[in-house]
Design an enzyme around this catalytic site. Sequence first.
Site, PDB file in Angstrom:
ATOM      1  N   GLU A  19       6.305  29.256 -10.553  1.00 54.27           N
ATOM      2  CA  GLU A  19       7.432  28.358 -10.286  1.00 54.27           C
ATOM      3  C   GLU A  19       8.752  29.119 -10.271  1.00 54.27           C
ATOM      4  O   GLU A  19       8.981  30.033 -11.062  1.00 54.27           O
ATOM      5  CB  GLU A  19       7.493  27.243 -11.336  1.00 54.27           C
ATOM      6  CG  GLU A  19       8.525  26.186 -10.986  1.00 54.27           C
ATOM      7  CD  GLU A  19       8.513  25.013 -11.938  1.00 54.27           C
ATOM      8  OE1 GLU A  19       8.645  23.883 -11.461  1.00 54.27           O
ATOM      9  OE2 GLU A  19       8.390  25.223 -13.163  1.00 54.27           O
ATOM     10  N   GLN A  72      -3.242  16.393  -7.254  1.00 53.48           N
ATOM     11  CA  GLN A  72      -2.655  16.092  -8.563  1.00 53.48           C
ATOM     12  C   GLN A  72      -1.602  15.010  -8.404  1.00 53.48           C
ATOM     13  O   GLN A  72      -0.813  15.038  -7.457  1.00 53.48           O
ATOM     14  CB  GLN A  72      -2.019  17.374  -9.117  1.00 53.48           C
ATOM     15  CG  GLN A  72      -1.393  17.248 -10.473  1.00 53.48           C
ATOM     16  CD  GLN A  72      -0.883  18.606 -10.986  1.00 53.48           C
ATOM     17  OE1 GLN A  72      -1.471  19.638 -10.725  1.00 53.48           O
ATOM     18  NE2 GLN A  72       0.208  18.577 -11.727  1.00 53.48           N
ATOM     19  N   HIS A 128      13.009  22.953  -7.732  1.00 52.58           N
ATOM     20  CA  HIS A 128      11.809  23.731  -8.055  1.00 52.58           C
ATOM     21  C   HIS A 128      10.927  23.962  -6.839  1.00 52.58           C
ATOM     22  O   HIS A 128      10.859  23.132  -5.939  1.00 52.58           O
ATOM     23  CB  HIS A 128      10.967  23.004  -9.114  1.00 52.58           C
ATOM     24  CG  HIS A 128      11.728  22.695 -10.356  1.00 52.58           C
ATOM     25  ND1 HIS A 128      11.470  21.578 -11.112  1.00 52.58           N
ATOM     26  CD2 HIS A 128      12.728  23.342 -10.978  1.00 52.58           C
ATOM     27  CE1 HIS A 128      12.290  21.554 -12.157  1.00 52.58           C
ATOM     28  NE2 HIS A 128      13.065  22.615 -12.097  1.00 52.58           N
ATOM     29  N   ASP A 133      16.563  25.165 -15.401  1.00 54.60           N
ATOM     30  CA  ASP A 133      17.407  24.770 -14.276  1.00 54.60           C
ATOM     31  C   ASP A 133      18.828  25.320 -14.400  1.00 54.60           C
ATOM     32  O   ASP A 133      19.478  25.590 -13.390  1.00 54.60           O
ATOM     33  CB  ASP A 133      17.408  23.259 -14.113  1.00 54.60           C
ATOM     34  CG  ASP A 133      16.030  22.743 -13.712  1.00 54.60           C
ATOM     35  OD1 ASP A 133      15.220  23.537 -13.187  1.00 54.60           O
ATOM     36  OD2 ASP A 133      15.765  21.544 -13.928  1.00 54.60           O
ATOM     37  N   GLU A 145       0.878  -1.167   0.000  1.00 55.63           N
ATOM     38  CA  GLU A 145       0.000   0.000   0.000  1.00 55.63           C
ATOM     39  C   GLU A 145       0.913   1.215   0.000  1.00 55.63           C
ATOM     40  O   GLU A 145       1.744   1.371   0.894  1.00 55.63           O
ATOM     41  CB  GLU A 145      -0.860  -0.024   1.262  1.00 55.63           C
ATOM     42  CG  GLU A 145      -1.872   1.082   1.340  1.00 55.63           C
ATOM     43  CD  GLU A 145      -2.743   0.941   2.579  1.00 55.63           C
ATOM     44  OE1 GLU A 145      -2.372   1.526   3.614  1.00 55.63           O
ATOM     45  OE2 GLU A 145      -3.767   0.237   2.505  1.00 55.63           O
ATOM     46  N   LYS A 187       4.806  17.601  -1.660  1.00 52.52           N
ATOM     47  CA  LYS A 187       4.946  16.481  -2.596  1.00 52.52           C
ATOM     48  C   LYS A 187       5.276  15.200  -1.848  1.00 52.52           C
ATOM     49  O   LYS A 187       6.147  15.182  -0.989  1.00 52.52           O
ATOM     50  CB  LYS A 187       6.053  16.761  -3.612  1.00 52.52           C
ATOM     51  CG  LYS A 187       5.770  17.957  -4.500  1.00 52.52           C
ATOM     52  CD  LYS A 187       6.930  18.253  -5.431  1.00 52.52           C
ATOM     53  CE  LYS A 187       6.649  19.476  -6.287  1.00 52.52           C
ATOM     54  NZ  LYS A 187       7.813  19.823  -7.124  1.00 52.52           N
ATOM     55  N   TYR A 226       4.744  11.259  -8.215  1.00 54.86           N
ATOM     56  CA  TYR A 226       4.522  12.069  -7.018  1.00 54.86           C
ATOM     57  C   TYR A 226       3.131  12.675  -6.974  1.00 54.86           C
ATOM     58  O   TYR A 226       2.528  12.982  -7.979  1.00 54.86           O
ATOM     59  CB  TYR A 226       5.584  13.153  -6.862  1.00 54.86           C
ATOM     60  CG  TYR A 226       5.786  14.090  -8.027  1.00 54.86           C
ATOM     61  CD1 TYR A 226       5.353  15.413  -7.949  1.00 54.86           C
ATOM     62  CD2 TYR A 226       6.441  13.669  -9.175  1.00 54.86           C
ATOM     63  CE1 TYR A 226       5.554  16.284  -9.005  1.00 54.86           C
ATOM     64  CE2 TYR A 226       6.655  14.540 -10.232  1.00 54.86           C
ATOM     65  CZ  TYR A 226       6.203  15.852 -10.138  1.00 54.86           C
ATOM     66  OH  TYR A 226       6.402  16.713 -11.185  1.00 54.86           O
ATOM     67  N   ARG A 282      16.733  17.290 -12.300  1.00 45.58           N
ATOM     68  CA  ARG A 282      15.530  18.129 -12.392  1.00 45.58           C
ATOM     69  C   ARG A 282      15.392  18.887 -11.080  1.00 45.58           C
ATOM     70  O   ARG A 282      15.278  18.292 -10.021  1.00 45.58           O
ATOM     71  CB  ARG A 282      14.298  17.274 -12.658  1.00 45.58           C
ATOM     72  CG  ARG A 282      14.353  16.543 -13.995  1.00 45.58           C
ATOM     73  CD  ARG A 282      13.015  15.889 -14.323  1.00 45.58           C
ATOM     74  NE  ARG A 282      13.084  15.082 -15.515  1.00 45.58           N
ATOM     75  CZ  ARG A 282      12.925  15.528 -16.756  1.00 45.58           C
ATOM     76  NH1 ARG A 282      12.701  16.804 -16.971  1.00 45.58           N
ATOM     77  NH2 ARG A 282      12.993  14.706 -17.791  1.00 45.58           N
ATOM     78  N   HIS A 324      12.550  21.435  -4.393  1.00 48.67           N
ATOM     79  CA  HIS A 324      12.681  19.993  -4.566  1.00 48.67           C
ATOM     80  C   HIS A 324      13.324  19.677  -5.908  1.00 48.67           C
ATOM     81  O   HIS A 324      13.072  20.354  -6.902  1.00 48.67           O
ATOM     82  CB  HIS A 324      11.289  19.331  -4.508  1.00 48.67           C
ATOM     83  CG  HIS A 324      11.316  17.896  -4.856  1.00 48.67           C
ATOM     84  ND1 HIS A 324      10.946  17.421  -6.094  1.00 48.67           N
ATOM     85  CD2 HIS A 324      11.714  16.818  -4.135  1.00 48.67           C
ATOM     86  CE1 HIS A 324      11.104  16.115  -6.116  1.00 48.67           C
ATOM     87  NE2 HIS A 324      11.564  15.720  -4.944  1.00 48.67           N
ATOM     88  N   ASN A 331       1.583  13.097 -10.601  1.00 52.94           N
ATOM     89  CA  ASN A 331       2.463  13.275 -11.759  1.00 52.94           C
ATOM     90  C   ASN A 331       3.378  12.070 -11.899  1.00 52.94           C
ATOM     91  O   ASN A 331       3.690  11.397 -10.911  1.00 52.94           O
ATOM     92  CB  ASN A 331       3.312  14.542 -11.595  1.00 52.94           C
ATOM     93  CG  ASN A 331       2.472  15.786 -11.489  1.00 52.94           C
ATOM     94  OD1 ASN A 331       1.517  15.962 -12.223  1.00 52.94           O
ATOM     95  ND2 ASN A 331       2.812  16.657 -10.557  1.00 52.94           N
TER      96      ASN A 331
END
Length: 182
Positions: A141, A46, A61, A169, A28, A70, A130, A58, A117, A48
């Site tokens: 952002e 949401q 952000h 970035d 789970e 997140k 996530y 990446r 992150h 992703n």
Amino acid sequence: MHIIDTAIADVKILTPKTFGDERGFFMETFRDDWFKQHVANVSFVQDNHSKSAQGILRGLHYQLKQPQGKLVRVVSGEVYDVAVDMRQSSPTFGQWVGVLLSAENKQQLWVPAGFAHGFYVTSDSAEFVYKCTDYYAPEHERSLLWSDSELAITWPILPGTSPSLSVKDQQGLPFAQASRFE
């Protein structure tokens, strides 16, 4: 689900109970009532899913308006995942936590709103999934410079290489110049 504390009290590593045999496994990965009681009283709006090749970095952000908490995990491969505290009023402001997340260890990282992150792919490729507590809002952002010397994040960059970065970035701001949360 087992909770592991990190050097930043609000950032948590979650290890699910896995049940398996020679046929495979079951676990789970999220349960709303348990998460609200034991980790954070938030709602997710949401989900992703991204896939990246080895050497891609990446981040880092965050969204100034509509900040996102997140809950992140890796379903294929391995990444080094980093959270940086951008909350000016926090006792851990400017500190970071880094964790190896992989399909093998099945761990998740809870990154609350107010943190920058990012992640670096250490395996041939990685699929990253996530949940977010607010919607993606690109106009809000910000990108924090991944290699900022003040933060001194010890990314496990492959020897003799440089990470592959998006233009956004590459143009990340140093911590001293970056927008912050109250």
